[in-house]
Structure formats: C-alpha cells, structure tokens
Design an enzyme around this catalytic site. Structure first.
Site, PDB file in Angstrom:
ATOM      1  N   ARG A  73     -13.591  51.914  21.453  1.00 36.20           N
ATOM      2  CA  ARG A  73     -12.414  51.062  21.239  1.00 36.20           C
ATOM      3  C   ARG A  73     -12.828  49.667  20.778  1.00 36.20           C
ATOM      4  NH1 ARG A  73     -10.174  48.878  25.306  1.00 36.20           N
ATOM      5  NH2 ARG A  73     -10.472  50.631  26.735  1.00 36.20           N
ATOM      6  N   TYR A 127       9.110  47.360   3.917  1.00 30.40           N
ATOM      7  CA  TYR A 127       9.084  48.739   4.391  1.00 30.40           C
ATOM      8  C   TYR A 127      10.020  48.848   5.608  1.00 30.40           C
ATOM      9  CZ  TYR A 127       7.373  52.848   6.816  1.00 30.40           C
ATOM     10  OH  TYR A 127       7.289  54.032   7.484  1.00 30.40           O
ATOM     11  N   ASP A 192       1.940  42.346   2.059  1.00 31.75           N
ATOM     12  CA  ASP A 192       1.722  43.791   2.186  1.00 31.75           C
ATOM     13  C   ASP A 192       1.408  44.305   0.784  1.00 31.75           C
ATOM     14  OD1 ASP A 192       2.003  46.594   2.292  1.00 31.75           O
ATOM     15  OD2 ASP A 192       3.350  46.460   4.024  1.00 31.75           O
ATOM     16  N   LYS A 217      -1.444  55.464   2.556  1.00 32.86           N
ATOM     17  CA  LYS A 217      -0.890  55.682   1.213  1.00 32.86           C
ATOM     18  C   LYS A 217      -2.028  55.783   0.191  1.00 32.86           C
ATOM     19  CE  LYS A 217       2.837  55.139   3.677  1.00 32.86           C
ATOM     20  NZ  LYS A 217       3.538  53.877   3.808  1.00 32.86           N
TER      21      LYS A 217
END
Ligand SMILES: *Cc1c(COP(=O)(O)O)cnc(C)c1O
Length: 409
Positions: A73, A127, A192, A217
């Site tokens: 982590r 988005y 973005d 994407k």
C-alpha cells in the site's frame, strides 16, 4: 554506456520514443526486456531499525522510499515504472497512480482539504461522476460552478483547486488552458486530460499544476484495466502518496504493468483513431440525419453528435460498434450520456452544461473507417427499435416504439 547516457533529462526525446522507453531505462542493465511484474504485498527485512527510519522518512516527507517497499500500500516497483513513464509523457515532475480515475480525483480533493482548502471552483461539463462527487460534497468539499470567465471572481481564500476538463466529457467543449491558468493566480489548476492524452495536449506546459487521467480509458487502451493517475510537481505528489497510503486507493501491480504496456502504443493508437474520427466527423457534418457535430480543434478520437431522431434507436441499431459506456478502447464505443455517463448529474445541470438528450458520444477505435461508417450510417437509419431483439426472434414487439421523438428541424 555510462550513467550520463541513460540520464533521461540529458537529451529531450520525442513523445513516441518516451512512450516506449520511459520507466524502462534500467531493464537492459537488469538483463530484462519486458518489465518485471512484482505482485508482493510485503517485503522481508531483517533490519527493523532501518525500516523504522524509512517509515519515519515517508511519514514526514511523502518521498518515494529508497530500496524495496515495506508494504504494497506504500509503494510498488511495477506501478512506479508506470508513474515514471506517465510523468515523462506529461512533462511533469512526478505522477501518482490510483485504483481508478475517481480514486485519483478523491485523493486530490483529500490532499487539498487536509491543507484546509475545501473549496473547489469547477467548470461544467465534467465527467458525470466527478460532477457528482463535487456537487454531493461527499468528501466535505464545497463547489462553485462557473464558466471560464468567472473563475477569478469565484476564487476564495479557502479555494484549493480549480478544475476543468478539456476537451470535456461528453460535449468535447475546449478551454483555453493557458488563459484559465492565468485566472487561477496561485490556486492550482487541475486539468482532466483523459480525452486528449499527452499525445494531443500537455496541460503542464500551458500552466496547469495538476493533470488527472482516468487511465482506464486511453492509457490502458484495451478496455481491460481500471486505473487513475495524477501528474504534478514532486511536492504535491508527496502529499498524494501520503493520502494514498492512508486511504488505500492503490493501483494493482498487474494494472500498473498493463498501463505501462498501454503507454508504449498510446501515440500510435491515438493518432490512428483520431484520423478515423476526423473522417467520420467530415461525413457526419453533412449528413441530414445529424443536427450537430462536436469535435475539438485539437482533434482526437472522441466525437459527440446530436441526432434529429431518437438517440436510443441509434444505440439499439449498432452491430459492429459496441454500445457501451467508457472510451479509449481499441474497439469503437457509443453511448447516450443523458442515460449513462451523465445520468447521475441532475437533469437541469446536465442540460445547462450542453448535454442534450439528443447527444450521442462516440469513442472511435481502430477498426477500418469504412466498416465504422457503414455501421454508423445503418444505425442512424435504423427503424424505431425498443429493446434489442433476441437471436431468433422474428418480429419486433408492437408498441416498443411508443414514444416518437419529436423532429426539430
Ligand atoms: C472515466 C472518466 C473519469 C473517471 O475514471 P474511472 O477510471 O472510471 O474512475 C474521470 N474523468 C473522465 C474525463 C473520464 O472519462
């Protein structure tokens, strides 16, 4: 070859070269060709004193650990290769990867809020889920929506971030990033860059301080990996690493491996899909069934268009094109933003942001452009459909086309 020759900062390289080599410079000296995939969750050490010192160092600075990670982590070497490569492609000092684009955006908001800066100024459209996260205030942040001209006036002493998407999802509206960055003053501008990718646009060069990607994407590019990444300066990256460690939205190492592999073909994929998209735009622009085509000046593989007919009939009518949300895959995807990607945004907000009910969003893939056009043009002419027929069903259910779409010529 000495170390100087391998120093990536020594000679600026073209994007296509960086896409293939960044984050992989040490492989030949390791005797490897493909990058190693490290799936370890923990890392053995016989020296707990040294580990304590390294953990202290991370807790106070957020700098990447020297040597092996302590726990997955905190850090992972495969993910770090992807981060290094993406930072290089975006022309940023650093990048920090997360489990998804939304996990990445969450970390940015938490990082700013932890500095007492809970207010966000944002430009619609974003988005759908980014809009929702801000509007619902799920993380205790507060948002002021504005147009680009209103940014300077919307900024308050507790503003931690100005956010914009360009080209925006789903309308492909473009912002003048340089002008926007100027209006932000000392407040960091987050762009973005999911739609443009660093192949078409590098927001850092235009004054953006934070660049966000849904790596799900174009960076992944094959519709089989979910991830998110933030490119920024090293100082903010340190805070993001600390937030990631404490909140756990880590990118899985296999996802990091696939994203690094995806980056190597990113320039080729984006350019090929963009040239097909530009051709489809030329044809759609003169098609009498199309009311309006949206396509950004910088180009790209995303198209949005408004139809005179019922957009649901187009979705039901495609046969080669995949009727699915998401974008940036090798196959062409079509979806209806008002029903899916932007469904979670309140109807009034959606409409005022330019997301009309007649808008369809097409993510152009790598198929032959003539095959795509043939499918698109037959879907545009498809008779009113209703739900898709099951194989072997002989007739369409009567009444399924009960809601005729008003024609607005
Ligand atoms: C998909 C998307 C996101 C969210 O990314 P996930 O990987 O789905 O969490 C954020 N911004 C844009 C522009 C997107 O298209």
């Amino acid at each position: 070859m000495d170390a100087m020759d391998r120093d990536p900062s020594a000679t600026p390289r073209a994007l296509a070269t960086e896409a293939v080599h960044a984050g992989r410079e040490d492989l030949a000296t390791l005797g490897l060709h493909a990058p190693p995939l490290d799936l370890s969750t923990t890392y053995p050490s016989y020296d707990a004193r040294a580990e304590a010192a390294r953990i202290d160092e991370f807790a106070t600075t957020g700098a990447r650990l020297d040597g092996p990670p302590v726990y997955a982590r905190l850090d992972n070497p495969t993910v770090a290769r992807f981060e290094e490569a993406l930072a290089r492609l975006e022309g940023a000092e650093a990048a920090v990867a997360f489990a998804s684009g939304m996990a990445a955006f969450t970390a940015v908001l938490l990082a700013r809020a932890s500095q007492g800066l809970r207010h966000v100024v944002a430009v619609r459209p974003l988005y759908g889920c980014s809009d929702h996260l801000l509007e619902a205030g799920l993380l205790g942040t507060e948002v002021t929506w504005t147009d680009p001209a209103g940014i300077a006036d919307a900024i308050r002493p507790d503003t931690g971030l100005v956010m914009v998407e360009s080209p925006a999802n789903p309308t492909l509206a473009e912002a003048d990033i340089r002008a926007l960055a100027h209006s932000c003053g000392s407040v960091p501008l987050l762009v973005d860059n999911t739609f443009a990718t660093p192949v078409l646009q590098r927001p850092v060069e235009q004054g953006a301080r934070i660049v966000l990607h849904s790596a799900t994407k174009y960076l992944g590019g094959h519709g089989d990996v979910m991830g998110g990444v933030v490119a920024c300066d090293e100082e903010f990256a340190r805070t993001l690493r600390q937030v990631r460690f404490a909140t756990g939205g880590v990118l899985h190492p296999l996802a990091g491996y696939l994203l690094l592999r995806g980056l190597s073909t990113l320039p080729v994929r984006v350019r090929a899909a963009s040239s097909s998209a530009a051709e489809l735009v030329r044809r759609l622009a003169t098609d009498p069934r199309i009311a309006r085509v949206h396509y950004p000046r910088i180009g790209g593989a995303m198209i949005a268009f408004e139809v005179y007919g019922d957009p649901h009939d187009v979705i039901a009518g495609v046969r080669l094109i995949t009727p699915a949300v998401s974008l940036g895959s090798v196959d062409t995807l079509i979806q209806h933003p008002a029903s899916i990607s932007h469904r979670i945004v309140a109807e009034g907000d959606r409409r005022s942001a330019g997301v009309s009910d007649r808008l369809l969003r097409l993510s152009v893939g790598l198929e032959d452009v003539e095959d795509l056009w043939r499918d698109l043009t037959q879907a545009l002419s498809a008779p009113p459909a209703g739900p898709p027929l099951e194989a072997g069903t002989a007739a369409r259910t009567a009444g399924s086309a009960a809601t005729p779409w008003p024609v607005a010529r």
